[in-house]
Write a protein that holds these residues in place. Structure first.
Motif, PDB file in Angstrom:
ATOM      1  N   THR A  95      15.998  89.071  22.606  1.00 10.62           N
ATOM      2  CA  THR A  95      16.608  90.126  21.801  1.00 10.62           C
ATOM      3  C   THR A  95      15.529  91.014  21.176  1.00 10.62           C
ATOM      4  O   THR A  95      15.639  92.239  21.173  1.00 10.62           O
ATOM      5  N   VAL A  96      14.478  90.367  20.649  1.00 10.30           N
ATOM      6  CA  VAL A  96      13.390  91.138  20.030  1.00 10.30           C
ATOM      7  C   VAL A  96      12.739  92.053  21.062  1.00 10.30           C
ATOM      8  O   VAL A  96      12.524  93.241  20.816  1.00 10.30           O
ATOM      9  N   ILE A  97      12.460  91.478  22.249  1.00  6.54           N
ATOM     10  CA  ILE A  97      11.828  92.281  23.304  1.00  6.54           C
ATOM     11  C   ILE A  97      12.732  93.453  23.687  1.00  6.54           C
ATOM     12  O   ILE A  97      12.280  94.595  23.790  1.00  6.54           O
ATOM     13  N   LYS A  98      14.017  93.147  23.846  1.00  9.35           N
ATOM     14  CA  LYS A  98      14.972  94.186  24.233  1.00  9.35           C
ATOM     15  C   LYS A  98      15.006  95.308  23.196  1.00  9.35           C
ATOM     16  O   LYS A  98      14.993  96.485  23.519  1.00  9.35           O
ATOM     17  N   ARG A  99      15.044  94.896  21.934  1.00 10.88           N
ATOM     18  CA  ARG A  99      15.118  95.890  20.847  1.00 10.88           C
ATOM     19  C   ARG A  99      13.840  96.707  20.744  1.00 10.88           C
ATOM     20  O   ARG A  99      13.876  97.904  20.508  1.00 10.88           O
ATOM     21  N   PHE A 100      12.701  96.038  20.904  1.00 10.36           N
ATOM     22  CA  PHE A 100      11.429  96.748  20.844  1.00 10.36           C
ATOM     23  C   PHE A 100      11.364  97.796  21.954  1.00 10.36           C
ATOM     24  O   PHE A 100      10.974  98.939  21.735  1.00 10.36           O
ATOM     25  N   ASN A 101      11.791  97.392  23.161  1.00  9.63           N
ATOM     26  CA  ASN A 101      11.799  98.341  24.277  1.00  9.63           C
ATOM     27  C   ASN A 101      12.763  99.491  24.028  1.00  9.63           C
ATOM     28  O   ASN A 101      12.489 100.623  24.405  1.00  9.63           O
ATOM     29  N   ARG A 102      13.888  99.178  23.376  1.00  9.71           N
ATOM     30  CA  ARG A 102      14.853 100.230  23.077  1.00  9.71           C
ATOM     31  C   ARG A 102      14.277 101.228  22.065  1.00  9.71           C
ATOM     32  O   ARG A 102      14.436 102.433  22.211  1.00  9.71           O
TER      33      ARG A 102
END
Lengths: 152, 156
Positions: free
Chosen positions: B35-42
């Motif tokens: 989730t953190v990775i996804k959000r950071f990429n977003r």
């Protein structure tokens, strides 16, 4: 500073999250060597830290302002310039502050939402004890500050 | 775009230390690492986060002299002058400004002599009327966390 050090600085300036393994491969050294070098650079203070670069417009900051501050020379007030500096850097929206030699005594750079916001910050600074005068310069947030030494 | 407490926490952690483990941030936010990775990429994709960088101390890189210039230049020549200023060695920032003067620039130089040469070079440009120099002394205090982000959260 050797070749490994400068490679570390170069890569981490571009992307602070680059893995030490990746840098190790580039210079043909072990990841442990890179970690050692990195830690030494931190100990020496050459690397002060790391941060994210934020697009100011996307978080509603339309501009930046430089506040050149003159400190009062009134001896009876017992003014401590270092205290003023500390107060400045703790203020929200002030992202950089330093003492200066020249026409003014202090320089602070802040991020601003709009004109009203700038006036508010100006007022807040002028309320700090010991400040005699503030000269403000304003610019739009499109201009990039060298993120290596500063932020934004 | 949607921006919530979790995004705020991710940005705040990385502002303090861009190398923070995503696992640590995940723990703090009570979400999975994915989730953190996804959000950071977003955040990157949406253009809020432009990237990450280390902050260097210019004085320890032999740039002993750090100074800001405020320049008065004929308004009609400002844009072309700014282009020239950016080309000067050691100029790390330059912008037209609104205020008493019309250009603000920051320079890092090895010593006073270099700084003085740079100032003379700038002064020698046609249409430059005056330059006010401030030499930065002592520590340059930085606080990237002073950006206000909470006002981005809507309906939270």
């Amino acid at each position: 500073m050797d070749k490994v050090d400068s490679k570390i600085l170069e890569e981490l300036t571009k992307d602070a999250r680059t893995s030490f393994r990746k840098i190790a491969k580039m210079v043909d050294k072990s990841p442990d060597t890179i970690i050692n070098h990195y830690e030494k650079l931190q100990e020496k203070g050459l690397i002060r830290g790391s941060t994210v670069i934020i697009n100011l417009r996307s978080i509603n900051y339309e501009g930046l302002a430089a506040f050149q501050i003159d400190v009062s020379t009134d001896k009876s007030k017992k003014i401590d310039i270092n205290k003023i500096l500390e107060t400045l850097i703790k203020m929200p929206n002030i992202i950089m502050a330093t003492k200066t030699v020249g026409d003014h005594d202090l320089l602070a750079i802040g991020v601003i939402h709009d004109f009203d916001h700038m006036m508010k910050i100006n007022e807040e600074i002028s309320e700090i004890k010991g400040i005699r005068d503030i000269q403000t310069a304003l610019w739009a947030s499109g201009e990039e500050i060298c993120s290596k030494y500063f932020i934004v | 775009m949607k921006f919530d407490q979790k995004d705020l926490k991710i940005i705040r952690s990385l502002q303090r230390d861009a190398r923070t483990n995503f696992a640590d941030i995940a723990k703090e936010c009570n979400v999975s690492i994915d989730t953190v990775i996804k959000r950071f990429n977003r955040l990157k994709k949406n253009g809020i986060v432009k990237g990450t960088t280390i902050l260097l101390n210019p004085r320890l890189l032999d740039y002993e002299c750090i100074a800001s210039f405020e320049v008065d230049v004929d308004p009609g020549e400002l844009a072309s002058f700014a282009v020239q200023v950016r080309k000067q060695k050691g100029i790390i920032f330059c912008t037209p400004t609104v205020g008493i003067h019309n250009l603000f620039a920051v320079a890092v130089q090895h010593d006073m002599k270099e700084l003085s040469t740079l100032k003379e070079n700038l002064k020698a440009f046609p249409h430059v009327r005056d330059i006010q120099t401030s030499i930065w002394v002592d520590d340059i205090l930085l606080c990237p966390e002073n950006f206000e982000l909470t006002n981005l959260i809507k309906g939270d």
